[in-house]
Design an enzyme around this catalytic site. Structure first.
Site, PDB file in Angstrom:
ATOM      1  N   ARG A 122       0.796  -1.234   0.000  1.00 39.54           N
ATOM      2  CA  ARG A 122       0.000   0.000   0.000  1.00 39.54           C
ATOM      3  C   ARG A 122       0.825   1.280   0.000  1.00 39.54           C
ATOM      4  O   ARG A 122       0.355   2.343   0.388  1.00 39.54           O
ATOM      5  CB  ARG A 122      -0.996   0.002   1.177  1.00 39.54           C
ATOM      6  N   LYS A 144       3.131  10.763 -12.046  1.00 39.93           N
ATOM      7  CA  LYS A 144       2.222   9.940 -12.846  1.00 39.93           C
ATOM      8  C   LYS A 144       2.862   8.572 -13.048  1.00 39.93           C
ATOM      9  O   LYS A 144       3.976   8.473 -13.565  1.00 39.93           O
ATOM     10  CB  LYS A 144       1.958  10.576 -14.215  1.00 39.93           C
ATOM     11  N   GLU A 186       8.797  16.114 -26.230  1.00 37.08           N
ATOM     12  CA  GLU A 186       8.267  16.634 -24.971  1.00 37.08           C
ATOM     13  C   GLU A 186       8.842  18.010 -24.657  1.00 37.08           C
ATOM     14  O   GLU A 186       8.166  18.864 -24.090  1.00 37.08           O
ATOM     15  CB  GLU A 186       8.544  15.655 -23.826  1.00 37.08           C
ATOM     16  N   LYS A 228       7.191  21.978 -15.314  1.00 35.46           N
ATOM     17  CA  LYS A 228       6.334  20.909 -14.823  1.00 35.46           C
ATOM     18  C   LYS A 228       6.162  20.995 -13.311  1.00 35.46           C
ATOM     19  O   LYS A 228       5.070  20.764 -12.789  1.00 35.46           O
ATOM     20  CB  LYS A 228       6.893  19.535 -15.205  1.00 35.46           C
ATOM     21  N   GLU A 238      -4.224  16.452 -11.840  1.00 33.76           N
ATOM     22  CA  GLU A 238      -4.742  16.727 -13.174  1.00 33.76           C
ATOM     23  C   GLU A 238      -6.243  17.002 -13.184  1.00 33.76           C
ATOM     24  O   GLU A 238      -6.989  16.469 -14.005  1.00 33.76           O
ATOM     25  CB  GLU A 238      -4.401  15.567 -14.119  1.00 33.76           C
ATOM     26  N   ARG A 242      -2.953  20.962 -15.216  1.00 30.83           N
ATOM     27  CA  ARG A 242      -1.995  19.916 -15.564  1.00 30.83           C
ATOM     28  C   ARG A 242      -2.389  19.164 -16.830  1.00 30.83           C
ATOM     29  O   ARG A 242      -1.530  18.622 -17.547  1.00 30.83           O
ATOM     30  CB  ARG A 242      -1.830  18.931 -14.399  1.00 30.83           C
ATOM     31  N   ASN A 246      -0.851  17.446 -21.742  1.00 32.87           N
ATOM     32  CA  ASN A 246      -1.199  16.393 -22.696  1.00 32.87           C
ATOM     33  C   ASN A 246      -1.335  16.916 -24.127  1.00 32.87           C
ATOM     34  O   ASN A 246      -1.935  16.242 -24.971  1.00 32.87           O
ATOM     35  CB  ASN A 246      -2.510  15.713 -22.273  1.00 32.87           C
ATOM     36  N   HIS A 249      -1.181  14.544 -27.014  1.00 35.65           N
ATOM     37  CA  HIS A 249      -1.200  13.179 -26.501  1.00 35.65           C
ATOM     38  C   HIS A 249      -2.468  12.405 -26.855  1.00 35.65           C
ATOM     39  O   HIS A 249      -2.414  11.181 -26.977  1.00 35.65           O
ATOM     40  CB  HIS A 249      -1.000  13.192 -24.985  1.00 35.65           C
ATOM     41  N   HIS A 253      -1.537   9.057 -28.376  1.00 37.69           N
ATOM     42  CA  HIS A 253      -1.877   7.777 -27.760  1.00 37.69           C
ATOM     43  C   HIS A 253      -2.685   6.909 -28.719  1.00 37.69           C
ATOM     44  O   HIS A 253      -2.551   5.679 -28.727  1.00 37.69           O
ATOM     45  CB  HIS A 253      -2.651   8.000 -26.464  1.00 37.69           C
ATOM     46  N   HIS A 266       6.939   6.815 -27.997  1.00 34.17           N
ATOM     47  CA  HIS A 266       5.974   7.756 -27.435  1.00 34.17           C
ATOM     48  C   HIS A 266       6.209   9.170 -27.945  1.00 34.17           C
ATOM     49  O   HIS A 266       5.274   9.868 -28.372  1.00 34.17           O
ATOM     50  CB  HIS A 266       6.054   7.723 -25.903  1.00 34.17           C
TER      51      HIS A 266
END
Length: 360
Positions: A122, A144, A186, A228, A238, A242, A246, A249, A253, A266
């Site tokens: 956990r 992330k 990026e 960032k 997000e 934030r 993306n 993206h 994606h 990517h």
């Protein structure tokens, strides 16, 4: 060149980013402060021969008892099966909740190790040691973590911040040209979404960056990490600003999912996705064709693809409808108000998208 230290003031906890010419120097100075007395170094078959001994030696010098878990390399392995190899290694070596997981590698390793740390007993502490440009400027910062699903990229994961990030510019010397270019996608993303002066810097210094001039690399990595860090401090999970990170993206994606994880890197998919985001922004009446061309020219100079692959329009829609920015069944896209300023737009119709994406 002096080391650079930045701070990410995330609501969950603050942590440092150490940027140094030599990874070994940064680890020697700071590792003992951020790592528990036992650590699991998780890396892959490509990175292990290059940097594992350095990290093992740093752990030994700091009095840290370490063991190693080596995973297969590549985006195709960013899945439950590989994640379970991390848990196998932790359990076999009697790792406790206090054991620090050290992610040594690129974005795939960082994402998987972060997710393993978030869920092992956990929640165990972890440290990021990113070795690719893409992971140094983006994925190692902000917490992330995720694995891929056959129906969508990064769909299973958690927000979980590291204890520290250690960046050595020397690790980029062993990076293949294609991977370095993928990281530049990026970097360019940060300029397009939030800093037009940085866009000018990239245009004026692209030759030095591609030659891996140390001062230029330190500047772009530090600048992206600071941008960032500022965004994460404001919006850790997000819910707002934030999401602008993306840019490109949603389209990217879709490309990765359709073409097969790892077929397009990517950063390559994000680069082509940013071109489509510029086209969408043109269609919305926000930016001019000349603005789009300025972005496309910079992306091309970074040795990145500017043309997305062609596949069925229904397939584009299917993939984009699995995007994490979908709210109440409505797709949302990051678009540009102008170069250097992004915003979230909704109400984009299938007809709008049909004129933007290349389709059969």
């Amino acid at each position: 060149m002096s080391p650079l230290t930045l701070t990410v003031d995330a609501p969950s906890h603050s942590y440092p980013i150490f940027i140094d010419t030599h990874l070994q120097a940064a680890l020697a100075r700071e590792l003992a402060q951020y790592c528990s007395r036992k650590a699991a170094i998780v890396t892959n078959t490509t990175i292990a021969p290059l940097y594992l001994e350095q990290v093992q030696a740093a752990c030994k010098t700091a009095g840290i008892d370490s063991f190693t878990i080596i995973l297969p390399d590549g985006e195709a392995h960013k899945n439950w099966e590989t994640l379970n190899l991390i848990f196998d290694g932790l359990l076999q070596n009697h790792a406790e909740r206090s054991t620090t997981l050290i992610a040594l590698g690129g974005g795939v390793i960082g994402d998987m190790v972060g997710f393993a740390a978030a869920t092992y007993q956990r929640g165990a502490p972890f440290i990021q040691i990113p070795t690719t440009l893409l992971s140094q400027v983006d994925s190692s910062v902000g917490g992330k973590t995720a694995i891929n699903h056959p129906l969508g990229k990064n769909m299973i994961g958690a927000f979980y911040q590291p204890q520290a990030v250690f960046i050595g510019l020397d690790s980029l010397k062993t990076l293949p040209e294609r991977e370095f270019a993928a990281g530049m996608a990026e970097v360019i993303k940060y300029a397009l979404l939030g800093d037009v002066e940085f866009l000018s810097y990239l245009e004026n210094h692209m030759d030095a960056i591609q030659a891996q001039d140390a001062q230029a690399l330190r500047h772009i990595i530090g600048h992206c990490c600071q941008m960032k860090a500022d965004i994460v401090a404001e919006d850790e999970k997000e819910h707002g600003r934030r999401a602008l990170l993306n840019l490109g993206h949603t389209f990217g994606h879709a490309i990765e999912t359709e073409m097969g994880y790892g077929v397009w890197l990517h950063g390559e998919a994000v680069a082509a996705g940013m071109v489509l985001a510029c086209r969408l922004s043109e269609q919305l009446g926000n930016i001019s064709t000349a603005d789009s061309q300025r972005a496309i020219d910079l992306i091309a100079r970074a040795q990145l693809p500017v043309d997305a692959p062609t596949f069925a329009f229904a397939t584009w829609l299917e993939h984009m409808q699995h995007d994490k920015k979908v709210v109440n069944g409505e797709m949302r896209f990051v678009a540009l108000q102008q170069l250097g300023a992004a915003y979230m737009v909704k109400g984009i119709t299938a007809a709008d998208l049909r004129t933007v994406v290349p389709h059969a």
